[in-house]
Design a protein around this motif. Sequence first.
Motif: not given
Lengths: 361, 139
Positions: A1-4, A320, A325-326
Amino acid sequence: MTERTQGAFARPGVSPTNDLADLADGFARAWESRPDERHERWFTFADHPIRIRVAGAGLAGDVFRAFSHLEREPDGSAPALTVDLWDEGETGVGVEGVAPSGDLNDHGETYASDDGFVVVTARPQTRTALHRVERRLIGWVADHGRLTQYELGRPLHSELMLWHKDRGVQAIHAGLVARDGQGVLFGGPGGSGKSTTALTCLKAGFEYMADDYVALEARPDGAYDGHSLFCSTHLEPDHLQKFPYLRPHAIPGRLPREDKSLVLLSDVLPNGLSRKARIRAVALPRVVDAERPSVRPATTIEALLRLAPSSLILLPYAGVAAGEFEKLSTFLENIPKYWLELGRSMDEIPDRIGEILERHT
Amino acid sequence: MKPETRLGPNTADVAAKVIDGEAIIMNLANGLYFSMDEVGSAVWEMVEAGFSLGEMSDRLQARYDADRETIAGDVNRIARQLLDEGLVVETEADAPLHDGPGGDGGRGTYAAPTLNRYDDMADLLALDPPMPGLGALPE
């Protein structure tokens, strides 16, 4: 997942850096021109010293009360965050172009400088600017008497979450109580029983850190600490009826849409509040059709399903980043987890929490 | 969808984790979140590994006691659901990124993958939209 990217925050025609400078100038003028309205205190957030200066006695009272359990004496340490606030109504000092806005909802709008270092949050009665690198937060308040119940109970909520995040401390939607510094964290969505559990335990003599928001910090040795943020609780009318000891301290909402009551627990049981605890287990409250509360093991995925959505989706800024989350997943994989099934009787809830602690301390 | 179609997680909006044979997938843009049990979590791991739908079916057929047609149909269905929910995107890659999930050596009992959908956060999110994340500060 990338951060905005910060680009998602970009707002044409506004300059967060200029806003910061304007707010800094406004605070300086308020602070200098009204020495009779100067108030300064120090607090501990996630083990870091924080200095809060407020120009305006009423605003100072409102802000300091929500953090009163975190107050400390200055010891010569440099602050990890300087918070400077002023009340225009009390000081008579305003800033050109900054005024109350009925166009904003209570959570306001946030925008950031291109480098992401300066973050401005505009709400109906307030405007704040956080410089994440200089670790300075400056805020204007139009009239502290018109702050929402949410702002009174959790002042500077989103700004402090970002500051915690920048220190590697994750603010999550959870409650936390402890005995002798050894804590049980309660996870679950609104209405699951976090407040019921935490407030029942507080009354039973547990140390209380939170019933809604906890700052979670992974220690280098693999342990986890939970830090308190606010000493407030927001209770629905029927919920308040379950806690007679809180009723005399309930502060009703000022606005028609504020149907909850705010209770500042430092007014009720100040000695029961604590700054932090070592987290030994996670309990996942849920209301079941039973007379007495009971406990049974929960899986990591069950805990993640209870904790992650409301922690990551609803909390400002925290939601985000893949890392958030990890981090939460890693925490839950490495800690004992239980369902706390709440029956009709609340009396034995503290016993169940005590039993969990006995197993893991 | 064609067997050679490859999917990847929609990394702009989605966070996911597979733990003990179960997957949790969160769409941070709309507040919906999902779980998938054993076979579904294996599908998700293969999505993350960049498998084509055909390669997923091959891998599942080697691991489970089900016929190819059933598995391929289920893979196609679950892939469509993942796409419809905005959890994955089609990719242009022509090979997997890595070997994907390993098996336990035996052939397990097959159960059709199911995408469990939870919407209890979505209404709250509509009232209180999340703020986009900010980049990390320089060291």
